[in-house]
Motif scaffolding. Structure first.
Motif, PDB file in Angstrom:
ATOM      1  N   LYS A 166       0.810  -1.221   0.000  1.00  0.00           N
ATOM      2  CA  LYS A 166       0.000   0.000   0.000  1.00  0.00           C
ATOM      3  C   LYS A 166       0.842   1.269   0.000  1.00  0.00           C
ATOM      4  N   GLY A 167       2.126   1.105  -0.259  1.00  0.00           N
ATOM      5  CA  GLY A 167       3.000   2.265  -0.372  1.00  0.00           C
ATOM      6  C   GLY A 167       3.390   2.886   0.947  1.00  0.00           C
ATOM      7  N   ILE A 168       3.293   2.140   2.039  1.00  0.00           N
ATOM      8  CA  ILE A 168       3.656   2.635   3.373  1.00  0.00           C
ATOM      9  C   ILE A 168       5.035   2.081   3.734  1.00  0.00           C
ATOM     10  N   ASN A 169       5.947   2.966   4.066  1.00  0.00           N
ATOM     11  CA  ASN A 169       7.298   2.556   4.446  1.00  0.00           C
ATOM     12  C   ASN A 169       7.285   2.076   5.894  1.00  0.00           C
ATOM     13  N   TYR A 170       7.177   0.773   6.085  1.00  0.00           N
ATOM     14  CA  TYR A 170       7.075   0.238   7.448  1.00  0.00           C
ATOM     15  C   TYR A 170       8.378   0.374   8.217  1.00  0.00           C
ATOM     16  N   GLN A 171       9.501   0.547   7.507  1.00  0.00           N
ATOM     17  CA  GLN A 171      10.782   0.655   8.201  1.00  0.00           C
ATOM     18  C   GLN A 171      10.933   1.972   8.948  1.00  0.00           C
ATOM     19  N   THR A 172      10.206   2.999   8.525  1.00  0.00           N
ATOM     20  CA  THR A 172      10.277   4.292   9.209  1.00  0.00           C
ATOM     21  C   THR A 172       8.960   4.699   9.863  1.00  0.00           C
ATOM     22  N   ASN A 173       7.860   4.040   9.500  1.00  0.00           N
ATOM     23  CA  ASN A 173       6.544   4.481   9.968  1.00  0.00           C
ATOM     24  C   ASN A 173       5.837   3.515  10.905  1.00  0.00           C
ATOM     25  N   VAL A 174       6.395   2.319  11.127  1.00  0.00           N
ATOM     26  CA  VAL A 174       5.718   1.323  11.961  1.00  0.00           C
ATOM     27  C   VAL A 174       6.707   0.722  12.952  1.00  0.00           C
ATOM     28  N   LEU A 175       6.279   0.675  14.218  1.00  0.00           N
ATOM     29  CA  LEU A 175       7.040  -0.018  15.264  1.00  0.00           C
ATOM     30  C   LEU A 175       6.370  -1.362  15.513  1.00  0.00           C
ATOM     31  N   PHE A 176       7.124  -2.441  15.368  1.00  0.00           N
ATOM     32  CA  PHE A 176       6.590  -3.787  15.553  1.00  0.00           C
ATOM     33  C   PHE A 176       6.995  -4.320  16.926  1.00  0.00           C
ATOM     34  N   VAL A 177       6.005  -4.747  17.698  1.00  0.00           N
ATOM     35  CA  VAL A 177       6.251  -5.319  19.019  1.00  0.00           C
ATOM     36  C   VAL A 177       5.637  -6.712  19.072  1.00  0.00           C
ATOM     37  N   ALA A 178       6.419  -7.689  19.472  1.00  0.00           N
ATOM     38  CA  ALA A 178       5.956  -9.074  19.528  1.00  0.00           C
ATOM     39  C   ALA A 178       6.250  -9.661  20.901  1.00  0.00           C
ATOM     40  N   GLN A 179       5.437 -10.613  21.309  1.00  0.00           N
ATOM     41  CA  GLN A 179       5.671 -11.297  22.577  1.00  0.00           C
ATOM     42  C   GLN A 179       5.210 -12.738  22.463  1.00  0.00           C
ATOM     43  N   ASP A 180       5.963 -13.624  23.086  1.00  0.00           N
ATOM     44  CA  ASP A 180       5.572 -15.036  23.137  1.00  0.00           C
ATOM     45  C   ASP A 180       6.202 -15.665  24.367  1.00  0.00           C
ATOM     46  N   ILE A 181       5.502 -16.630  24.925  1.00  0.00           N
ATOM     47  CA  ILE A 181       5.980 -17.303  26.142  1.00  0.00           C
ATOM     48  C   ILE A 181       7.088 -18.306  25.824  1.00  0.00           C
ATOM     49  N   ASP A 182       7.120 -18.800  24.591  1.00  0.00           N
ATOM     50  CA  ASP A 182       8.097 -19.807  24.175  1.00  0.00           C
ATOM     51  C   ASP A 182       9.378 -19.122  23.701  1.00  0.00           C
ATOM     52  N   TYR A 183      10.486 -19.438  24.325  1.00  0.00           N
ATOM     53  CA  TYR A 183      11.758 -18.778  24.007  1.00  0.00           C
ATOM     54  C   TYR A 183      12.188 -19.017  22.562  1.00  0.00           C
ATOM     55  N   ILE A 184      12.200 -20.279  22.124  1.00  0.00           N
ATOM     56  CA  ILE A 184      12.682 -20.597  20.782  1.00  0.00           C
ATOM     57  C   ILE A 184      11.766 -20.000  19.718  1.00  0.00           C
ATOM     58  N   VAL A 185      10.467 -20.099  19.922  1.00  0.00           N
ATOM     59  CA  VAL A 185       9.516 -19.518  18.979  1.00  0.00           C
ATOM     60  C   VAL A 185       9.711 -17.995  18.902  1.00  0.00           C
ATOM     61  N   GLY A 186       9.929 -17.363  20.053  1.00  0.00           N
ATOM     62  CA  GLY A 186      10.186 -15.925  20.064  1.00  0.00           C
ATOM     63  C   GLY A 186      11.454 -15.570  19.302  1.00  0.00           C
ATOM     64  N   MET A 187      12.460 -16.411  19.410  1.00  0.00           N
ATOM     65  CA  MET A 187      13.701 -16.180  18.669  1.00  0.00           C
ATOM     66  C   MET A 187      13.492 -16.345  17.162  1.00  0.00           C
ATOM     67  N   MET A 188      12.623 -17.259  16.773  1.00  0.00           N
ATOM     68  CA  MET A 188      12.287 -17.414  15.357  1.00  0.00           C
ATOM     69  C   MET A 188      11.634 -16.141  14.828  1.00  0.00           C
ATOM     70  N   CYS A 189      10.732 -15.581  15.624  1.00  0.00           N
ATOM     71  CA  CYS A 189      10.091 -14.322  15.247  1.00  0.00           C
ATOM     72  C   CYS A 189      11.130 -13.212  15.150  1.00  0.00           C
ATOM     73  N   TYR A 190      12.033 -13.163  16.116  1.00  0.00           N
ATOM     74  CA  TYR A 190      13.070 -12.131  16.127  1.00  0.00           C
ATOM     75  C   TYR A 190      13.944 -12.217  14.876  1.00  0.00           C
ATOM     76  N   LEU A 191      14.318 -13.418  14.494  1.00  0.00           N
ATOM     77  CA  LEU A 191      15.156 -13.595  13.306  1.00  0.00           C
ATOM     78  C   LEU A 191      14.446 -13.098  12.050  1.00  0.00           C
ATOM     79  N   GLN A 192      13.193 -13.473  11.889  1.00  0.00           N
ATOM     80  CA  GLN A 192      12.467 -13.083  10.677  1.00  0.00           C
ATOM     81  C   GLN A 192      12.218 -11.571  10.655  1.00  0.00           C
ATOM     82  N   MET A 193      11.868 -10.980  11.790  1.00  0.00           N
ATOM     83  CA  MET A 193      11.692  -9.540  11.855  1.00  0.00           C
ATOM     84  C   MET A 193      12.997  -8.818  11.527  1.00  0.00           C
ATOM     85  N   SER A 194      14.100  -9.311  12.071  1.00  0.00           N
ATOM     86  CA  SER A 194      15.400  -8.660  11.859  1.00  0.00           C
ATOM     87  C   SER A 194      15.825  -8.745  10.398  1.00  0.00           C
TER      88      SER A 194
END
Length: 314
Positions: A166-194
């Motif tokens: 939609k033409g929105i620059n998410y790298q400068t206009n959106v802050l992404f916050v994620a949370q999960d109780i599972d450590y490894i699953v959270g790290m998977m999310c962190y890797l993909q976001m990064s």
């Protein structure tokens, strides 16, 4: 046990599974190999930019690496390279989440099941009507989104891709916050976001018992007990400026409160005495004084809605 290559799609996933299966053939636990690879990869990304947690995470990395031979460590590096290339070639996928489920690594006892990526795409499209979303960015400067049960991050990844469409620059206009109780699953999310260049952070913890909270109302200054993982994109100048301004706002607020508390209090003036010879009114019942609103007990800061914007929960 047959090869898991037949259960995955895409050449990158197949190549990664082939390298992963070499560890299993050497008698190592599939789950342990996966969790060690994900943890070391996440630490390698984090320690490149986040010095606040460098020492303890580097120690954890070296502890895990000590269990593997040099050829095995090289295989881990090649697996990470495959992940980088796969997400660069096709950012519209939940690469690690799909692979995790195909390899049968999900925790059945915890009811662990990742939402398919195409469902996440539909949910994100409904959540971000173009005009309304762009208006919020125009009014607030940027917006924040949060997935409190992020899994491998498919929903946030789909949201980022929807913004791009939609033409929105998410790298400068959106802050992404994620949370999960599972450590490894959270790290998977962190890797993909990064690797997809999504600015934000992942909090490891129980969302119901200890939800992610922030010192500021927009989520830029999370309460960090060593369980917050900041993505590299959060270190670019535009986000560092916003973080600095949020810190300054907190400082000025505390100074104003101190000045108010230290200000001299003027003594209340005494009301003039009433004449002695006055008839008492018939209604001698004193009106009940209005109860003063009780001040809420101090607690840890939480995300709150305000004119400046706040985290939106999926």
């Amino acid at each position: 046990m047959g090869s898991d290559v037949r259960h995955v799609r895409g050449e990158a996933q197949k190549e990664l599974v082939k390298k992963f299966e070499v560890f299993s053939s050497n008698g190592r636990s599939r789950w342990q190999v996966w969790s060690d690879w994900i943890t070391m990869s996440a630490i390698a990304v984090s320690n490149a930019t986040d010095q606040s947690h460098f020492d303890e995470r580097e120690k954890q990395y070296l502890s895990i690496a000590g269990k593997y031979t040099r050829p095995e460590m090289e295989a881990f590096t090649e697996m990470l390279a495959l992940l980088v290339v796969a997400l660069e070639d096709n950012p519209e996928q939940d690469f690690l989440g799909e692979l995790y489920m195909c390899l049968g690594l999900g925790n059945d006892h915890s009811g662990q099941f990742f939402t398919p990526y195409h469902i996440c795409e539909v949910m994100s499209a409904v959540t971000t009507p173009t005009e309304e979303f762009q208006q919020k960015i125009g009014d607030r400067g940027w917006v924040a989104v949060c997935d409190p049960t992020c899994g491998a991050g498919a929903l946030l990844v789909a949201f980022a891709n929807e913004c791009r469409k939609k033409g929105i620059n998410y790298q400068t206009n959106v802050l992404f916050v994620a949370q999960d109780i599972d450590y490894i699953v959270g790290m998977m999310c962190y890797l993909q976001m990064s690797l997809l260049g999504m600015p934000g952070y992942v909090v490891i913890g129980d969302t119901l018992a200890s939800p992610s909270v922030s010192y500021d109302k927009r989520g830029l200054l999370p309460v960090d007990k060593g369980n917050v993982w900041y993505t590299p994109m959060l270190r670019i100048s535009v986000w560092q400026y916003r973080i600095f301004m949020a810190q300054m706002e907190l400082v000025t607020q505390s100074i104003r409160k101190e000045r108010v508390a230290d200000a001299p209090k003027s003594e209340p003036q005494k009301s003039p005495e009433a004449p002695k010879k006055l008839e008492k009114p018939k209604n001698t019942e004193k009106p009940k004084a209005a109860k003063k609103p009780q001040r809420a007990p101090e607690q840890e800061p939480v995300f709150s809605e305000g004119k400046g914007g706040q985290l939106s929960f999926f």
